[in-house]
Design a protein around this motif. Structure first.
Motif, PDB file in Angstrom:
ATOM      1  N   PRO A  88      37.194  30.641  44.159  1.00  0.00           N
ATOM      2  CA  PRO A  88      38.403  31.382  44.421  1.00  0.00           C
ATOM      3  C   PRO A  88      38.471  32.577  43.450  1.00  0.00           C
ATOM      4  N   GLY A  89      39.494  33.273  43.540  1.00  0.00           N
ATOM      5  CA  GLY A  89      39.357  34.593  42.618  1.00  0.00           C
ATOM      6  C   GLY A  89      38.408  34.046  41.637  1.00  0.00           C
ATOM      7  N   PHE A  90      37.789  35.748  40.893  1.00  0.00           N
ATOM      8  CA  PHE A  90      37.443  35.618  40.016  1.00  0.00           C
ATOM      9  C   PHE A  90      38.073  35.702  38.936  1.00  0.00           C
ATOM     10  N   GLY A  91      37.447  35.012  37.699  1.00  0.00           N
ATOM     11  CA  GLY A  91      38.126  35.415  36.754  1.00  0.00           C
ATOM     12  C   GLY A  91      37.447  36.062  34.763  1.00  0.00           C
ATOM     13  N   GLU A  92      37.608  36.743  34.931  1.00  0.00           N
ATOM     14  CA  GLU A  92      37.480  37.351  33.214  1.00  0.00           C
ATOM     15  C   GLU A  92      38.288  36.539  32.131  1.00  0.00           C
ATOM     16  N   VAL A 111      39.119  46.412  40.135  1.00  0.00           N
ATOM     17  CA  VAL A 111      38.195  45.163  40.466  1.00  0.00           C
ATOM     18  C   VAL A 111      38.298  44.428  41.473  1.00  0.00           C
ATOM     19  N   ILE A 112      39.302  44.053  42.148  1.00  0.00           N
ATOM     20  CA  ILE A 112      39.665  43.254  42.778  1.00  0.00           C
ATOM     21  C   ILE A 112      39.025  43.259  43.852  1.00  0.00           C
ATOM     22  N   PRO A 113      38.705  44.559  44.833  1.00  0.00           N
ATOM     23  CA  PRO A 113      38.078  44.270  45.455  1.00  0.00           C
ATOM     24  C   PRO A 113      36.069  43.373  45.028  1.00  0.00           C
ATOM     25  N   ARG A 114      36.205  43.654  44.238  1.00  0.00           N
ATOM     26  CA  ARG A 114      35.146  42.908  44.019  1.00  0.00           C
ATOM     27  C   ARG A 114      34.855  41.464  43.022  1.00  0.00           C
ATOM     28  N   GLY A 115      36.608  41.094  43.574  1.00  0.00           N
ATOM     29  CA  GLY A 115      36.458  39.798  43.600  1.00  0.00           C
ATOM     30  C   GLY A 115      37.529  38.845  42.298  1.00  0.00           C
ATOM     31  N   ASN A 116      37.564  40.009  41.149  1.00  0.00           N
ATOM     32  CA  ASN A 116      38.302  39.805  40.128  1.00  0.00           C
ATOM     33  C   ASN A 116      39.793  40.386  40.221  1.00  0.00           C
ATOM     34  N   THR A 117      40.128  38.604  39.917  1.00  0.00           N
ATOM     35  CA  THR A 117      41.537  38.905  40.430  1.00  0.00           C
ATOM     36  C   THR A 117      42.571  38.720  38.802  1.00  0.00           C
ATOM     37  N   TRP A 118      42.251  37.848  37.971  1.00  0.00           N
ATOM     38  CA  TRP A 118      43.110  37.621  37.693  1.00  0.00           C
ATOM     39  C   TRP A 118      41.587  37.730  35.629  1.00  0.00           C
ATOM     40  N   THR A 119      42.858  37.873  34.811  1.00  0.00           N
ATOM     41  CA  THR A 119      41.261  38.718  33.359  1.00  0.00           C
ATOM     42  C   THR A 119      42.604  38.192  32.318  1.00  0.00           C
ATOM     43  N   CYS A 120      41.209  37.816  31.250  1.00  0.00           N
ATOM     44  CA  CYS A 120      41.938  37.124  30.167  1.00  0.00           C
ATOM     45  C   CYS A 120      41.852  38.766  28.845  1.00  0.00           C
ATOM     46  N   GLU A 121      42.818  39.072  28.365  1.00  0.00           N
ATOM     47  CA  GLU A 121      42.421  40.990  28.107  1.00  0.00           C
ATOM     48  C   GLU A 121      42.551  39.695  27.235  1.00  0.00           C
TER      49      GLU A 121
END
Length: 621
Positions: A88-92, A111-121
């Protein structure tokens, strides 16, 4: 068939229409857009792998997953990635995008090329600059088509303490409105002012509990910040307050004690090897209460080490299995933030975000898909990059309606005195009291003593228009080179301008240049600006690519290499010799800080205050 919603921001009415359509696609009664076949797929919910399977996509969502060939419907496109493994897409779970110093659309490209597709800002940084526009800022890029999902958590630390002021003030009414306005809002950003939580006499007590109440009322997540809370009584009190998580654990003992009391653990990279090793030694069986948190990472550091992918690699190197490591950046943070209907797994109804790996154990990313389409190839971003013309409220945030002069940084002595006692702080000075010393007086003003590593540090108010200045003496930081100063508008968490210098003239030159640029860094020496970096958006970020920003930062680092810097160890193990970049964080006012320097207010005219007790003190006497 009516046209489907755009499906960028979560909206309940749109959600119904999208899911009604997905039901028909899943049953094969309506055609899918594409089917992606992968060699194996990680099932985050079970922690196991499915071999030779297909991911069926409709719009930006997943309609069906199963063994290859199991889908009974038709699809417009078939994509073969059978040589790759999908996770799955990585989340922060907790990240300040502002610390990348990129606006959200450029953060996505980084960050998307590094796997991160969603972030809790964790949005108290921009909130303290322009609170009223907080949600608009964080949702603009997604509205414009960026595939990055940003779930804002409005900041509890707005302002950080009752002794600070700026561009935002959040209480019950503001938080309730945020949660009503958008389903993208996941809850309340880290509650940092622990003295205000437990002490009814603290002037922020009522505001803080009001904002917590508003979050509870709408079943949002209340994030915590338990820095320095390591004794059992404090940990129990922290959990009892409803503060659901902590990303400030430094030791295995602290992490273990907090997990045992129901606190969701968000492990940061600098403490990850010790904590993971310690939890494994203690026999932790259920890792569902654990996630990895980047917290703060610059664009330059991300280019060098990676984004969420770096955190996963480090966890695996620290002894965790790849499967548990992947869960710690997918299903675990999604569950904690109550976002599982949309992110955290490769499953029907979720956004079609997944990372395709050539090598699982080393997290070797070949492609990242987001919103149902390929968004990267290797380290290259290939997804949409909306061009956003950020408005004046984002671009004009350094409000100083006068020229700052050297006199603003002078510290007057009492008449007839040859020396004066002075209060000293060090960066990350977490002691119960400040340091006292004797400093010389010349021409009626108290002087620095660089031979003893003592220089001058100031906070300049950038919100009121008056440019009020708080100044005092600091130990073991700043330039030893004569007539030199450096400053920045990134001054956690209120984000006024901090400046440190070996001359008042250089300090004034730095502040004026930063104000002209509407934020960023400036380094002056010998009466000239030697380097500068623009953070023209909120004084925290730039609307440029990571590569462009990194190139400008490299020029700053090169100029800084020609300067001699003062240094003394302090309480933080992350305070290093050389260019004092981490002074950005030395202006924090949350626990475990006590005595701090803030911009002047009527309550603390000199800006020198103990934020845990409210006591103030002269900077010289």
């Amino acid at each position: 068939m009516s046209e489907l919603p755009q499906d960028l921001l979560i909206d309940a009415a749109d959600e119904v229409r999208i899911r009604q359509d997905l039901v028909l696609v899943a049953l094969g009664k309506r055609a899918a857009d594409r089917i992606v076949r992968v060699g194996r797929m990680f099932e985050a919910g079970t922690g196991t792998w499915m071999d030779d399977c297909e991911i069926v996509i409709r719009g930006r969502r997943i309609a069906h997953v199963g063994p290859a060939g199991s889908y009974t419907g038709e699809a417009a496109e078939h994509v073969d990635r059978s040589a790759l493994a999908a996770v799955p897409g990585f989340g922060e779970v907790h990240k300040h995008i502002e610390s990348s110093h990129l606006t959200p659309e450029h953060e996505a490209a980084l960050v998307i090329p590094r796997g991160n597709t969603w972030t809790c800002e964790a949005s108290h940084e921009f909130s303290n600059v322009d609170g009223p526009h907080n949600l608009e800022f964080w949702l603009t890029a997604r509205r414009a088509g960026s595939p990055m999902k940003i779930f804002p958590l409005p900041g509890s630390a707005v302002p950080p303490t009752a002794y600070e002021y700026g561009g935002g003030h959040f209480g019950y009414d503001e938080q309730a409105a945020f949660l009503r306005e958008s389903a993208m809002v996941a809850g309340l950003d880290e509650v940092m002012d622990w003295p205000a939580v437990w002490n009814p006499q603290n002037p922020s007590h009522e505001r803080l509990w009001g904002i917590i109440r508003a979050t509870f009322e709408q079943r949002g997540v209340v994030e915590g910040h338990g820095a320095g809370l390591r004794d059992i009584a404090s940990i129990n009190a922290f959990a009892a307050a409803g503060l659901s998580s902590d990303h400030e654990a430094w030791t295995p003992e602290e992490a273990w004690d907090k997990i045992r009391r129901g606190i969701f653990l968000e492990i940061r990279p600098h403490s990850m090897p010790d904590i993971i090793g310690g939890l494994l030694e203690r026999g932790l069986r259920d890792w569902s209460q654990v996630a990895f948190a980047t917290d703060d990472r610059s664009a330059s550091d991300t280019l060098k080490m990676g984004a969420t992918d770096h955190n996963v690699r480090l966890a695996i190197q620290s002894g965790l299995s790849p499967e548990i490591a992947f869960q710690c950046v997918t299903i675990n943070p999604a569950r904690h933030m109550r976002l599982t209907p949309w992110v955290g797994s490769i499953a029907p109804g979720r956004f079609a975000d997944f990372v395709l790996l050539e090598g699982v154990g080393k997290v070797e990313i070949a492609e990242v898909w987001a919103d149902g389409r390929q968004a990267s190839s290797g380290k290259t971003y290939t997804g949409p990059l909306p061009r956003i013309d950020w408005p004046d409220w984002a671009r004009t945030t350094v409000n100083i309606d006068r020229k700052v002069t050297p006199d603003d940084f002078a510290i007057a002595a009492e008449a007839g005195r040859d020396t004066m006692k002075a209060a000293l702080l060090r960066p990350f000075h977490w002691a119960y009291d400040f340091i006292e010393t004797e400093l010389p007086v010349e021409n009626g003003h108290v002087q620095r003593d660089t031979a003893r590593n003592i220089t001058k540090f100031a906070i300049v108010d950038r919100y009121s228009g008056e440019g009020r200045v708080a100044r005092m003496f600091w130990l073991g930081c700043g330039p030893a080179t004569p007539d030199t100063a450096v400053g920045c508008t990134v001054a956690h968490d209120q984000h006024n301008i901090w400046v440190v210098g070996s001359s008042d003239e250089a300090m004034a030159l730095v502040v004026d240049r930063i104000a002209q640029n509407q934020g960023g860094w400036a380094l002056a020496s010998g009466g000239e600006i030697r380097a500068e970096v623009r953070y023209e958006i909120g004084g925290l970020m730039t609307c440029r690519t990571a590569v462009e920003l990194d190139a400008e930062m490299e020029l700053l680092y090169r100029a800084a290499d020609k300067i001699e810097w003062l240094y003394e160890p302090t309480f933080s193990p992350r305070w290093f010799p050389g260019f004092p970049e981490r002074l950005q964080f030395a202006t924090l006012t949350c626990a475990p800080w006590r005595w701090v320097l803030v911009a002047p207010t009527d309550a603390v005219p000199q800006g020198f205050v103990n934020v845990q007790t409210g006591e103030s003190h002269p900077v010289v006497w």
